[in-house]
Design a protein around this motif. Structure first.
Motif, PDB file in Angstrom:
ATOM      1  N   VAL A  12       0.379  -1.217   0.062  1.00 35.29           N
ATOM      2  CA  VAL A  12       0.236   0.413  -0.704  1.00 35.29           C
ATOM      3  C   VAL A  12       0.573   0.755  -0.054  1.00 35.29           C
ATOM      4  CG1 VAL A  12      -1.545   1.497   1.278  1.00 35.29           C
ATOM      5  CG2 VAL A  12      -1.218  -1.437   1.725  1.00 35.29           C
ATOM      6  N   VAL A  13       0.779   2.091  -1.050  1.00 32.52           N
ATOM      7  CA  VAL A  13       1.555   2.928  -1.136  1.00 32.52           C
ATOM      8  C   VAL A  13       0.245   4.537  -0.634  1.00 32.52           C
ATOM      9  CG1 VAL A  13       3.092   4.907  -2.835  1.00 32.52           C
ATOM     10  CG2 VAL A  13       2.704   2.462  -3.099  1.00 32.52           C
ATOM     11  N   PHE A  14       1.281   4.939   0.765  1.00 31.75           N
ATOM     12  CA  PHE A  14       0.638   6.181   1.281  1.00 31.75           C
ATOM     13  C   PHE A  14       1.343   7.146   1.750  1.00 31.75           C
ATOM     14  CE2 PHE A  14      -1.099   6.421   6.186  1.00 31.75           C
ATOM     15  CZ  PHE A  14      -2.312   7.306   5.233  1.00 31.75           C
ATOM     16  N   PRO A  15       0.693   8.181   0.448  1.00 35.88           N
ATOM     17  CA  PRO A  15       1.649   9.646   0.209  1.00 35.88           C
ATOM     18  C   PRO A  15       1.031  10.600   1.514  1.00 35.88           C
ATOM     19  CG  PRO A  15       0.622   9.224  -1.793  1.00 35.88           C
ATOM     20  CD  PRO A  15       0.980   8.443  -0.444  1.00 35.88           C
ATOM     21  N   LEU A  16       2.227  10.582   2.611  1.00 37.01           N
ATOM     22  CA  LEU A  16       0.903  10.716   3.855  1.00 37.01           C
ATOM     23  C   LEU A  16       0.705  12.769   3.607  1.00 37.01           C
ATOM     24  CD1 LEU A  16       2.914   9.485   6.923  1.00 37.01           C
ATOM     25  CD2 LEU A  16       0.114   9.973   6.357  1.00 37.01           C
ATOM     26  N   HIS A  17      -0.339  13.303   3.800  1.00 33.65           N
ATOM     27  CA  HIS A  17      -0.650  14.655   3.524  1.00 33.65           C
ATOM     28  C   HIS A  17      -0.248  15.455   4.981  1.00 33.65           C
ATOM     29  CE1 HIS A  17      -3.037  18.729   4.114  1.00 33.65           C
ATOM     30  NE2 HIS A  17      -3.725  18.934   3.570  1.00 33.65           N
ATOM     31  N   PRO A  18       0.429  16.427   4.918  1.00 36.07           N
ATOM     32  CA  PRO A  18       1.304  16.703   6.023  1.00 36.07           C
ATOM     33  C   PRO A  18      -0.323  17.149   7.286  1.00 36.07           C
ATOM     34  CG  PRO A  18       1.107  18.812   4.679  1.00 36.07           C
ATOM     35  CD  PRO A  18       0.246  17.502   4.411  1.00 36.07           C
ATOM     36  N   GLY A  19      -1.369  16.949   7.220  1.00 33.60           N
ATOM     37  CA  GLY A  19      -1.994  17.238   8.628  1.00 33.60           C
ATOM     38  C   GLY A  19      -2.952  15.783   9.246  1.00 33.60           C
ATOM     39  N   THR A  20      -2.608  14.696   8.551  1.00 34.86           N
ATOM     40  CA  THR A  20      -2.857  13.308   7.993  1.00 34.86           C
ATOM     41  C   THR A  20      -1.347  12.782   9.395  1.00 34.86           C
ATOM     42  OG1 THR A  20      -4.009  13.305   6.344  1.00 34.86           O
ATOM     43  CG2 THR A  20      -3.752  11.508   7.187  1.00 34.86           C
ATOM     44  N   LYS A  21      -0.309  13.303   9.082  1.00 39.62           N
ATOM     45  CA  LYS A  21       0.303  13.260  10.173  1.00 39.62           C
ATOM     46  C   LYS A  21       0.416  13.789  11.105  1.00 39.62           C
ATOM     47  CE  LYS A  21       5.591  12.611   8.559  1.00 39.62           C
ATOM     48  NZ  LYS A  21       6.610  13.795   7.787  1.00 39.62           N
ATOM     49  N   ASN A  22      -0.208  14.675  11.308  1.00 39.19           N
ATOM     50  CA  ASN A  22       0.219  15.459  12.311  1.00 39.19           C
ATOM     51  C   ASN A  22      -1.104  14.320  13.317  1.00 39.19           C
ATOM     52  OD1 ASN A  22       1.982  17.571  11.666  1.00 39.19           O
ATOM     53  ND2 ASN A  22       0.152  18.979  11.453  1.00 39.19           N
ATOM     54  N   LYS A  23      -1.889  14.133  12.942  1.00 43.15           N
ATOM     55  CA  LYS A  23      -3.128  13.809  13.766  1.00 43.15           C
ATOM     56  C   LYS A  23      -2.898  12.635  13.917  1.00 43.15           C
ATOM     57  CE  LYS A  23      -6.173  16.501  13.776  1.00 43.15           C
ATOM     58  NZ  LYS A  23      -6.449  17.173  15.345  1.00 43.15           N
ATOM     59  N   ILE A  24      -2.048  11.288  12.637  1.00 48.08           N
ATOM     60  CA  ILE A  24      -1.599   9.893  13.462  1.00 48.08           C
ATOM     61  C   ILE A  24      -0.478  10.314  14.745  1.00 48.08           C
ATOM     62  CG2 ILE A  24       0.636   8.378  12.679  1.00 48.08           C
ATOM     63  CD1 ILE A  24      -1.112   8.889   9.773  1.00 48.08           C
TER      64      ILE A  24
END
Ligand code: UD1
Length: 356
Positions: A230-242
């Motif tokens: 699964v290729v998962f390019p991370l949006h900065p907002g998503t990275k912060n929430k993870i």
């Protein structure tokens, strides 16, 4: 004719690029570009201007992140000032972001006619910030450029039927224009060690998914069950929430390939060669259809109803089992009717604007 283009977020750069080319190809229009600064990281903004050869913005407002009220509110006086100084004949706004809303509001208070590109889309979920942005922008606009017949029908139901045009989808113009170039230029498959048709591609950034820890967790748990990379390019907002929700352990499995936000060519190359795309993005759902790749949408509803009706897109919400089952079972239907037009939306929009 002098037009003022308002952009600010990643998908708007792709859309504006095509209309900007069309407007600048004749001598009758003078285009001035304002970038609100909603997206400001280089890989969310500058790289798109460079790669798609979009003229440098004439004004950069540097608004940045904030709550919806803050972000939209901060844009208003800054946009108003530019609009007063430029005094355009029309303001062009794209899609459904906070930059679209601010551009429409500022222009309407100054009595400047507004052209809304990607008009008439509805999810019928008013908890989505984008739904509010589109409804308000549509009702304030003077030219409403719709990508699909469903969008025209939505506007009719809200009593809007003047200056409504079915032009097809401007993102389809971009896909056709850049697709082969992207596949020649991009080395992303090699860089990530992927072979064609042997991976899934996923993006997540919608507030309803990333701000809700249960939904975000459930989606990431679904990734764990998948039988391909699964290729998962991370949006900065998503990275912060993870990080904030302590979900990092869910993205460390060896078949999950994390990436920074991708440029447009890499995204097109990855999307066209994926087995299935899993996303909550509106743009990527459409691009999946345009590239004839099946899509599983990580939302409970979609604005792009035709992609579901034609069997190319499946709504799985944030339910772990549903997502995993849908992704592993879905396949490409035999037909893909031309629901997004013929790839000449930008030319049509430019012609209508200039002749009206
Ligand atoms: C926005 C749009 C959405 C569009 C999406 C495309 C709204 C309401 N939403 O969502 O319709 O599909 O863009 O990406 O306008 N951030 C950075 N660097 C950046 C940009 C954002 O770190 O360059 C982070 C910030 O932490 C910010 C968060 O991402 O708080 C969200 O950014 P924002 O512009 O509020 O909305 P998007 O989720 O990107």
């Amino acid at each position: 004719m002098k037009v003022l283009t308002v952009v600010g977020a990643r998908p708007q750069f792709v859309k504006a690029c095509m209309l900007s080319k069309a407007l600048r190809s004749n001598n009758e229009t003078d285009e001035i570009i304002v970038h609100t600064g909603q997206h400001y990281d280089d890989n969310m903004s500058a790289v798109f201007f460079e790669q798609l050869n979009i003229p440098e913005p004439d004004y950069y407002l540097g608004i940045g992140s904030g709550t919806h009220g803050e972000q939209t509110g901060n844009m208003l006086p800054a946009l108003e000032k530019v609009m007063i100084s430029v005094n355009p004949d029309a303001v062009l706004v794209y899609g459904d972001t906070n930059s679209t809303l601010a551009g429409s509001l500022a222009a309407s208070k100054l009595h400047i006619p507004i052209a809304h590109i990607e008009s008439g889309l509805r999810s019928f979920n008013r908890r989505m910030p984008e739904e509010i942005n589109r409804i308000v922008s549509d009702h304030l606009s003077n030219w409403l450029f719709c990508p699909s017949q469903a969008a025209i029908e939505n506007l009719k139901k809200e009593g809007i039927n003047k200056q409504v045009y079915l032009t097809g989808d401007i993102m389809y113009d971009a896909v056709l224009y850049f697709k082969s170039h992207a596949s020649q230029q991009s080395t992303i498959l090699k860089e990530l060690g992927l072979s064609e048709s042997n991976y899934y591609l996923s993006t997540i950034h919608r507030a309803e998914n990333i701000e809700n820890p249960e939904r975000l967790k459930s989606i990431l748990e679904a990734f764990q069950q998948l039988n391909k990379q699964v290729v998962f390019p991370l949006h900065p907002g998503t990275k912060n929430k993870i990080n904030e929700f302590g979900l990092n352990d869910l993205i460390t499995a060896s078949h999950i390939k994390l990436a920074d936000p991708l440029n447009y060519f890499d995204m097109l190359a990855l999307a066209s060669n994926a087995n299935v795309i899993l996303t909550d993005s509106g743009g990527l759902q459409k691009e999946a259809y345009m590239l004839q790749v099946p899509c599983v949408t990580l939302r409970d509803e979609t604005e792009w109803s035709e992609t579901v009706e034609t069997g190319w897109n499946h709504l799985a919400g944030a339910n772990r089992e549903e997502i995993a089952d849908q992704v592993m079972e879905c396949h490409a239907p035999d037909e893909s009717p031309p629901i997004f037009g013929d790839g000449n939306a930008a030319q049509q929009i430019a012609r209508i604007l200039v002749n009206d």
